[in-house]
Design a protein around this motif. Structure first.
Motif: not given
Length: 393
Positions: A39-66
């Motif tokens: 979820t780093h702001p310079l390279g955030t993954a996108v989570a695929r979801h049946d209701e639409g793709d979302r930045p991983l940050t919206d799903v997981a919050g800010e992860l402390p590791f990458m």
């Protein structure tokens, strides 16, 4: 569990083929250096979801590791990662100065330290920490060049870790050091041609010089330990440890940070004084991480409380699947084969080499079924034991 689409970074030192092949994609000839999972702001993954793709940050919050996949076809910069205090102070300073986050001269991209661990996917070569004083003197002794002799005298009069750090500072601050590099390299070549080397110091300098002629990092490399990891081996690089990756492909698990202080072998921003100030004493040769076994087919690399990496190898030997540690939010990547990852509710996600996924507390225990390997990055429990590291050389 959610499948992830992860951004790539095409730095000049990257491989044109390794990561595209790992991701099962066609190569276009341009270098691909890193894949970022997190979820780093310079390279955030996108989570695929049946209701639409979302930045991983919206799903997981800010992860402390990458988690990253890194593929190097040429040496990376001589670099050090800051500790927490330096990262916080540097980030606040550059924020107050209004330096844009993506500016080339920006050093502190976030307020976090960046300890990291590399897990080799191919034979992986890197430089880690300073050689002992006696070994550096052995490296310099056969080099019949005035600059090498001056370094030798400096280190003899000021030995030990503090003296080595001051020596590096003088090398990096010397405006005339570039003129000495060709002569030092010629001496390394002459010794190497005679079959003389000290723990691959000369071979390393010759290798680096092909990519970065006249760079002071070539001379600094003579002071550093050369480490080769075979696939499945890991090494921990704490904050304040000087290092420079040379070649190969690995997984990197780290605190979610992109703070790097560089001093050579790069076209990126150089902060020589910042690097020297950030160097920390310690047993920098002690870097190899031995795994602990979890279940029957899972290895856990846990060198500190900041992150851990579990590697599950699934096969017909375990019809119910190789078990991964059940612990909070997790990043997953398939590093080989084809497997199904099954959560505690029986839901499954099919992964092939290069596929990434996210799981959290609601997924419970994960099992890997099929024939293949899955890596899981996660935050270990506070009471989890940490594996002692061993001497890398």
């Amino acid at each position: 569990m959610l499948r992830l689409d992860c951004p790539t970074h095409g730095y000049e030192w990257g491989s044109a083929n390794d990561i595209p092949a790992f991701l099962r994609q066609d190569a276009d000839g341009s270098p691909v250096a890193e894949v970022w999972m997190g979820t780093h702001p310079l390279g955030t993954a996108v989570a695929r979801h049946d209701e639409g793709d979302r930045p991983l940050t919206d799903v997981a919050g800010e992860l402390p590791f990458m988690l990253k996949i890194l593929a190097a076809s040429s040496p990376l910069s001589v670099q050090v990662h800051p500790d927490r205090a330096r990262a916080q102070a540097g980030f606040a300073r550059e924020e107050a100065a209004g330096v844009p986050l993506d500016a080339p001269e920006r050093v502190f991209k976030d307020p976090h330290p960046k300890p990291e661990m590399v897990y080799a996917l191919t034979t992986f070569d890197t430089l880690v920490g300073f050689r002992p004083t006696a070994e550096i003197l052995r490296v310099l002794a056969p080099l019949n060049h005035p600059y090498a002799k001056a370094l030798t005298e400096d280190l003899r009069s000021d030995p030990g870790f503090p003296g080595i750090v001051r020596l590096v500072g003088r090398i990096l601050a010397d405006d005339g050091v570039a003129e000495a590099v060709p002569g030092i390299v010629a001496e390394c070549q002459a010794a190497h041609d005679l079959g003389i080397d000290v723990k691959r110091a000369y071979a390393t300098a010759l290798e680096i010089e092909k990519h970065h002629p006249d760079d002071p990092g070539v001379i600094v490399s003579l002071l550093l330990n050369r480490l080769t990891l075979q696939p499945g081996e890991a090494a921990y690089l704490g904050a304040g440890i000087i290092h420079a990756h040379l070649s190969g492909m690995c997984l990197e698990v780290m605190v979610a940070s992109d703070n790097v202080l560089r001093a050579g072998l790069t076209g990126k921003h150089i902060d020589r004084n910042g690097l020297v100030d950030a160097l920390q004493a310690g047993m920098s040769r002690v870097a190899r991480v031995a795994p602990d076994q979890f279940g029957f087919s899972t290895d856990v690399f846990s060198p500190s409380g900041e992150f851990a990496l579990a590697i599950a190898q699934a096969s017909q030997a375990e019809p119910l699947g190789a078990v991964l540690p059940e612990t909070g939010k997790r990043l997953l990547v398939c590093t080989g084969g084809e497997v199904a990852v099954v959560n505690g509710q029986g839901a499954s996600l099919w992964l092939k080499r290069g596929d990434a996924a996210y799981a959290d507390e609601a997924d419970g225990e994960l099992r890997v079924i099929g024939t293949g390997e899955v890596a899981q990055a996660y935050l270990p429990p506070a009471d989890a034991p940490h594996r002692p590291m061993t001497d890398l050389v």
